[in-house]
Scaffold this motif. Sequence first.
Motif, PDB file in Angstrom:
ATOM      1  N   VAL A 157      22.743  19.881  -2.339  1.00 21.70           N
ATOM      2  CA  VAL A 157      23.103  19.114  -3.008  1.00 21.70           C
ATOM      3  C   VAL A 157      21.572  19.745  -3.661  1.00 21.70           C
ATOM      4  CG1 VAL A 157      25.178  17.760  -3.765  1.00 21.70           C
ATOM      5  CG2 VAL A 157      22.457  16.705  -2.730  1.00 21.70           C
ATOM      6  N   GLN A 158      21.535  19.726  -4.617  1.00 24.12           N
ATOM      7  CA  GLN A 158      20.189  20.127  -5.581  1.00 24.12           C
ATOM      8  C   GLN A 158      19.798  18.210  -6.773  1.00 24.12           C
ATOM      9  OE1 GLN A 158      17.371  23.602  -5.786  1.00 24.12           O
ATOM     10  NE2 GLN A 158      17.949  23.050  -8.268  1.00 24.12           N
ATOM     11  N   LEU A 159      19.275  17.760  -6.172  1.00 25.43           N
ATOM     12  CA  LEU A 159      18.736  16.343  -7.522  1.00 25.43           C
ATOM     13  C   LEU A 159      17.773  16.374  -7.694  1.00 25.43           C
ATOM     14  CD1 LEU A 159      20.484  14.040  -4.062  1.00 25.43           C
ATOM     15  CD2 LEU A 159      21.630  15.077  -5.820  1.00 25.43           C
ATOM     16  N   LEU A 160      17.605  15.675  -9.032  1.00 26.08           N
ATOM     17  CA  LEU A 160      16.419  15.205  -9.990  1.00 26.08           C
ATOM     18  C   LEU A 160      16.815  14.022  -9.586  1.00 26.08           C
ATOM     19  CD1 LEU A 160      14.127  15.968 -11.462  1.00 26.08           C
ATOM     20  CD2 LEU A 160      15.484  15.406 -13.309  1.00 26.08           C
ATOM     21  N   ALA A 161      15.431  13.738  -8.608  1.00 27.40           N
ATOM     22  CA  ALA A 161      15.345  12.367  -8.182  1.00 27.40           C
ATOM     23  C   ALA A 161      14.186  11.224  -8.622  1.00 27.40           C
ATOM     24  CB  ALA A 161      15.896  11.834  -6.950  1.00 27.40           C
ATOM     25  N   LYS A 162      13.854  10.193  -8.879  1.00 29.12           N
ATOM     26  CA  LYS A 162      12.386   9.697  -8.613  1.00 29.12           C
ATOM     27  C   LYS A 162      12.074   8.681  -7.123  1.00 29.12           C
ATOM     28  CE  LYS A 162       9.126   7.618 -10.675  1.00 29.12           C
ATOM     29  NZ  LYS A 162       8.072   7.203  -9.599  1.00 29.12           N
ATOM     30  N   VAL A 163      11.829   9.591  -6.362  1.00 28.51           N
ATOM     31  CA  VAL A 163      10.805   8.915  -5.544  1.00 28.51           C
ATOM     32  C   VAL A 163      10.183   7.117  -5.480  1.00 28.51           C
ATOM     33  CG1 VAL A 163       9.546   9.174  -3.342  1.00 28.51           C
ATOM     34  CG2 VAL A 163      10.487  10.927  -4.915  1.00 28.51           C
ATOM     35  N   GLU A 164      11.456   6.027  -4.227  1.00 29.73           N
ATOM     36  CA  GLU A 164      10.588   4.547  -5.068  1.00 29.73           C
ATOM     37  C   GLU A 164       9.874   4.488  -3.678  1.00 29.73           C
ATOM     38  OE1 GLU A 164      13.398   2.943  -7.460  1.00 29.73           O
ATOM     39  OE2 GLU A 164      12.730   3.976  -9.118  1.00 29.73           O
ATOM     40  N   TYR A 165       9.770   3.158  -3.233  1.00 30.41           N
ATOM     41  CA  TYR A 165       9.504   2.936  -3.040  1.00 30.41           C
ATOM     42  C   TYR A 165       9.629   1.405  -2.324  1.00 30.41           C
ATOM     43  CZ  TYR A 165       8.149   1.028   2.193  1.00 30.41           C
ATOM     44  OH  TYR A 165       7.810   0.429   3.340  1.00 30.41           O
ATOM     45  N   HIS A 166      11.014   0.216  -2.047  1.00 24.46           N
ATOM     46  CA  HIS A 166      11.039  -1.176  -2.752  1.00 24.46           C
ATOM     47  C   HIS A 166       9.989  -1.685  -1.135  1.00 24.46           C
ATOM     48  CE1 HIS A 166      13.066  -5.169  -2.801  1.00 24.46           C
ATOM     49  NE2 HIS A 166      12.871  -4.756  -4.134  1.00 24.46           N
ATOM     50  N   ILE A 167       9.599  -2.570  -1.421  1.00 28.88           N
ATOM     51  CA  ILE A 167       9.020  -3.460   0.228  1.00 28.88           C
ATOM     52  C   ILE A 167      10.270  -4.288   1.032  1.00 28.88           C
ATOM     53  CG2 ILE A 167       7.560  -5.487   0.207  1.00 28.88           C
ATOM     54  CD1 ILE A 167       5.654  -5.181  -2.073  1.00 28.88           C
ATOM     55  N   GLN A 168      11.357  -4.522   0.069  1.00 26.62           N
ATOM     56  CA  GLN A 168      12.430  -5.092   0.875  1.00 26.62           C
ATOM     57  C   GLN A 168      13.484  -4.264   1.765  1.00 26.62           C
ATOM     58  OE1 GLN A 168      14.513  -8.443  -1.087  1.00 26.62           O
ATOM     59  NE2 GLN A 168      15.543  -8.336   1.209  1.00 26.62           N
ATOM     60  N   TYR A 169      13.263  -3.214   0.683  1.00 21.40           N
ATOM     61  CA  TYR A 169      14.803  -1.681   1.457  1.00 21.40           C
ATOM     62  C   TYR A 169      13.828  -0.272   1.862  1.00 21.40           C
ATOM     63  CZ  TYR A 169      17.203  -5.192  -0.848  1.00 21.40           C
ATOM     64  OH  TYR A 169      17.427  -6.123  -1.454  1.00 21.40           O
ATOM     65  N   GLY A 170      12.701  -0.336   1.324  1.00 20.52           N
ATOM     66  CA  GLY A 170      11.872   1.058   1.925  1.00 20.52           C
ATOM     67  C   GLY A 170      12.149   2.435   1.016  1.00 20.52           C
ATOM     68  N   LEU A 171      12.022   2.877   1.443  1.00 24.81           N
ATOM     69  CA  LEU A 171      12.387   4.712   0.686  1.00 24.81           C
ATOM     70  C   LEU A 171      13.552   5.066  -0.144  1.00 24.81           C
ATOM     71  CD1 LEU A 171       9.941   6.942  -0.173  1.00 24.81           C
ATOM     72  CD2 LEU A 171      11.514   8.168   1.549  1.00 24.81           C
ATOM     73  N   HIS A 190       0.748  -1.617  -0.167  1.00 23.43           N
ATOM     74  CA  HIS A 190       0.388   0.053   0.370  1.00 23.43           C
ATOM     75  C   HIS A 190       1.079   1.387  -0.079  1.00 23.43           C
ATOM     76  CE1 HIS A 190      -4.006   2.564   1.025  1.00 23.43           C
ATOM     77  NE2 HIS A 190      -2.685   3.201   1.834  1.00 23.43           N
ATOM     78  N   ILE A 191       1.991   1.151   1.019  1.00 22.01           N
ATOM     79  CA  ILE A 191       3.173   2.522   0.712  1.00 22.01           C
ATOM     80  C   ILE A 191       3.635   2.865  -0.656  1.00 22.01           C
ATOM     81  CG2 ILE A 191       5.196   3.554   1.517  1.00 22.01           C
ATOM     82  CD1 ILE A 191       4.101   1.850   4.510  1.00 22.01           C
ATOM     83  N   ARG A 192       3.736   1.362  -1.080  1.00 19.35           N
ATOM     84  CA  ARG A 192       4.683   1.113  -2.439  1.00 19.35           C
ATOM     85  C   ARG A 192       3.282   1.876  -3.178  1.00 19.35           C
ATOM     86  NH1 ARG A 192       4.343  -1.506  -6.804  1.00 19.35           N
ATOM     87  NH2 ARG A 192       3.300  -3.028  -5.939  1.00 19.35           N
ATOM     88  N   GLU A 193       2.202   2.019  -3.126  1.00 22.94           N
ATOM     89  CA  GLU A 193       1.338   2.033  -5.095  1.00 22.94           C
ATOM     90  C   GLU A 193       1.321   4.105  -4.421  1.00 22.94           C
ATOM     91  OE1 GLU A 193      -1.930  -0.602  -4.135  1.00 22.94           O
ATOM     92  OE2 GLU A 193      -0.388  -1.996  -4.626  1.00 22.94           O
ATOM     93  N   THR A 194       0.763   3.824  -3.342  1.00 21.61           N
ATOM     94  CA  THR A 194       0.604   5.506  -2.821  1.00 21.61           C
ATOM     95  C   THR A 194       2.385   6.339  -3.262  1.00 21.61           C
ATOM     96  OG1 THR A 194      -0.969   4.613  -0.216  1.00 21.61           O
ATOM     97  CG2 THR A 194       0.118   6.863  -0.694  1.00 21.61           C
ATOM     98  N   ILE A 195       2.961   6.169  -2.673  1.00 19.60           N
ATOM     99  CA  ILE A 195       4.146   6.782  -3.491  1.00 19.60           C
ATOM    100  C   ILE A 195       4.294   6.733  -5.277  1.00 19.60           C
ATOM    101  CG2 ILE A 195       6.538   7.116  -3.627  1.00 19.60           C
ATOM    102  CD1 ILE A 195       6.776   6.493  -0.899  1.00 19.60           C
TER     103      ILE A 195
END
Length: 158
Positions: free
Chosen positions: A113-127, A41-46
């Motif tokens: 720093v200022q980074l361009l990044a994609k937010v991801e949530y992996h079920i095993q490793y977290g945010l 659910h957290i992954r899908e929400t993110i």
Amino acid sequence: MNISPPVLSGGEWVRNIEKACFICKNRKALAVYSLDELNQHIRETIENEYPEALWIRAEIFAFQVNPMSGHCYMELAEGYARAKAMVWKKTYEILSRKFQIGTGMGLQKGMAVQLLAKVEYHIQYGLSLVVWYVDIVFSLGEKANHGQNRTNRDHSDS
């Protein structure tokens, strides 16, 4: 990095225990999730909330390039907030070279720093944040500001 949990007074502990007991007594009203379901659910929400990459400004709190894989791993910080960030090998090779040429320095611990990044949530490793680009102009401005602050401090010491 050790982040201590908030210190609760005796009254706060009692209120938390009372709240937990109330919830337990009335748990028929609450849904029960497995840890896997909660993480899904957290992954899908993110994924739904942050479908595109976004700009993130922070300090590099920890920095390491894995000698075997060539991937770059960072921990970013701002105040109490912390997040893991990584740069895939091929992206890191390009970014680090451009950053070195553009700023005259390499990415390193303690750098803003200022980074361009994609937010991801992996079920095993977290945010985590998958870095696509580092804003060289921002880093040059930070370097100039840092140097100006040092110059001002040196003049005030004389």
